[in-house]
Motif scaffolding. Structure first.
Motif, PDB file in Angstrom:
ATOM      1  N   ASP A  13      -3.963  -8.163   5.521  1.00  0.00           N
ATOM      2  CA  ASP A  13      -3.563  -7.655   4.419  1.00  0.00           C
ATOM      3  C   ASP A  13      -2.855  -6.316   5.078  1.00  0.00           C
ATOM      4  N   ASN A  14      -2.019  -5.704   4.264  1.00  0.00           N
ATOM      5  CA  ASN A  14      -1.572  -4.110   4.466  1.00  0.00           C
ATOM      6  C   ASN A  14      -2.946  -3.372   4.599  1.00  0.00           C
ATOM      7  N   ASP A  58      -8.573  -1.919   1.337  1.00  0.00           N
ATOM      8  CA  ASP A  58      -9.264  -3.150   1.760  1.00  0.00           C
ATOM      9  C   ASP A  58      -8.926  -3.854   2.830  1.00  0.00           C
ATOM     10  N   GLY A  59      -7.496  -3.864   3.221  1.00  0.00           N
ATOM     11  CA  GLY A  59      -7.202  -4.305   4.341  1.00  0.00           C
ATOM     12  C   GLY A  59      -7.829  -3.994   5.693  1.00  0.00           C
ATOM     13  N   ASP A  97       0.719  -1.178   0.133  1.00  0.00           N
ATOM     14  CA  ASP A  97       0.109   0.094  -0.228  1.00  0.00           C
ATOM     15  C   ASP A  97       0.921   1.074  -0.156  1.00  0.00           C
ATOM     16  N   ASP A 153      -3.173   0.840  -3.493  1.00  0.00           N
ATOM     17  CA  ASP A 153      -3.083  -0.616  -2.950  1.00  0.00           C
ATOM     18  C   ASP A 153      -2.561  -1.489  -4.224  1.00  0.00           C
TER      19      ASP A 153
HETATM   20 MN    MN Z   1      -5.351  -4.782   0.207  1.00  0.00          MN
END
Ligand code: MN
Length: 286
Positions: A252-253, A214-215, A39, A57
């Motif tokens: 996720d990040n 989205d993380g 990201d 991202d």
């Molecule tokens: Mn992501």
């Protein structure tokens, strides 16, 4: 609501910008499950009234995700800065993101190892004095606006399941846990001419904007995002969101930007009448 314990406090440094008219902070964090952070985020204060910030991202699974997201942030800020204010904020923002797409696309063509690199991006420019928000969006980062404790997502998720939800083929609840929920239907870097959504809408005093990858939104509900950012300055709000998402064990990040409008704005949409409001509804810039 989850509590935020001192042991889990995020150590990532925040970028922040604050004056009497607005408060902005951005944090990107590797998260707890990944080796690297793909990201990126950045911001630009053009003058006392115009501020630009964005989140990108990098698409995982291919090499160069972190390069693509960093290039898009850097190029968008530089292209916006060097464009003529005469074009209007919406067009400047849209062109800047298109320019960033071309840079990534060209690098992917030139470097064989990076040929499939791509990224999502959501960029927001706010004219604080006018009380107008302009957005340019491609991918599955989200922009929310909170007004009077009501949170509203201003972007559409450009994902395969997001398209299915919009067509009425899948419920939002099913989409949230679907195994292919992160498959993108749009991104930057792969096509010469990307399809970028534009957002134009007025903002008012005390409105909060939250932009995130989205993380973050995949492990927090919209209601939780509203609660965690309530009555907090922008940097505290960012830290609460990051820390809570990490406590939930997001795979996720994660990146988030929070903007709080503090100035009373001369609300442009009222002055500009029905044309501006219709343009806002259909996501076209002025
Ligand atoms: Mn992501």
């Amino acid at each position: 609501m989850a509590s935020v314990g001192p042991a889990m406090e995020s150590s990532s440094p925040a970028a922040s910008e604050r004056n009497s008219s607005f408060d902005l902070a951005l944090i990107t964090d590797v998260g707890t499950k990944r080796e690297g952070n793909e990201d990126s985020c950045g911001h630009l204060l053009e003058n006392d009234s115009v501020v630009l910030f964005l989140v990108a991202d990098g698409v995982g699974g291919y090499e160069g995700g972190e390069i693509a997201s960093a290039m898009v942030v850097e190029t968008t800020l530089a292209a916006f800065r060097s464009s003529s204010p005469d074009l209007g904020t919406s067009k400047r923002l849209h062109r800047a993101l298109q320019q960033a797409n071309i840079e990534v696309h060209n690098r992917a063509l030139a470097v064989p190892e990076l040929r499939r690199m791509a990224t999502t991006a959501t960029a927001i420019a706010v004219n604080v004095n006018e009380g107008m928000l302009y957005g340019a969006h491609c991918g599955d980062c989200r922009l929310y606006r909170v007004r009077d404790r009501k949170i509203e997502q201003l972007t559409r998720d450009h994902t395969v399941v997001g398209e299915r939800v919009r067509m009425g083929l899948m419920t939002p609840d099913r989409a949230r846990t679907h195994p292919d929920r992160s498959a993108l239907s749009r991104c930057l870097g792969q096509d010469l001419i990307p399809s970028i959504d534009r957002i134009t809408t007025p903002i008012q005093q005390d409105d909060r904007l939250i932009v995130c990858s989205d993380g973050l939104w995949s492990v927090l509900t919209d209601a939780e995002i509203e609660q965690l950012t309530r009555d907090a300055d922008a940097e505290t709000a960012c830290r609460r969101l990051i820390d809570t998402a990490n406590q939930r064990g997001t795979p996720d990040n994660l990146t988030v930007g929070v903007f709080v409008q503090m100035a009373e704005s001369s609300n442009c949409a009222v002055r500009r009448g029905w044309r501006a409001r219709i343009a806002g509804i259909f996501g076209r810039g002025s």
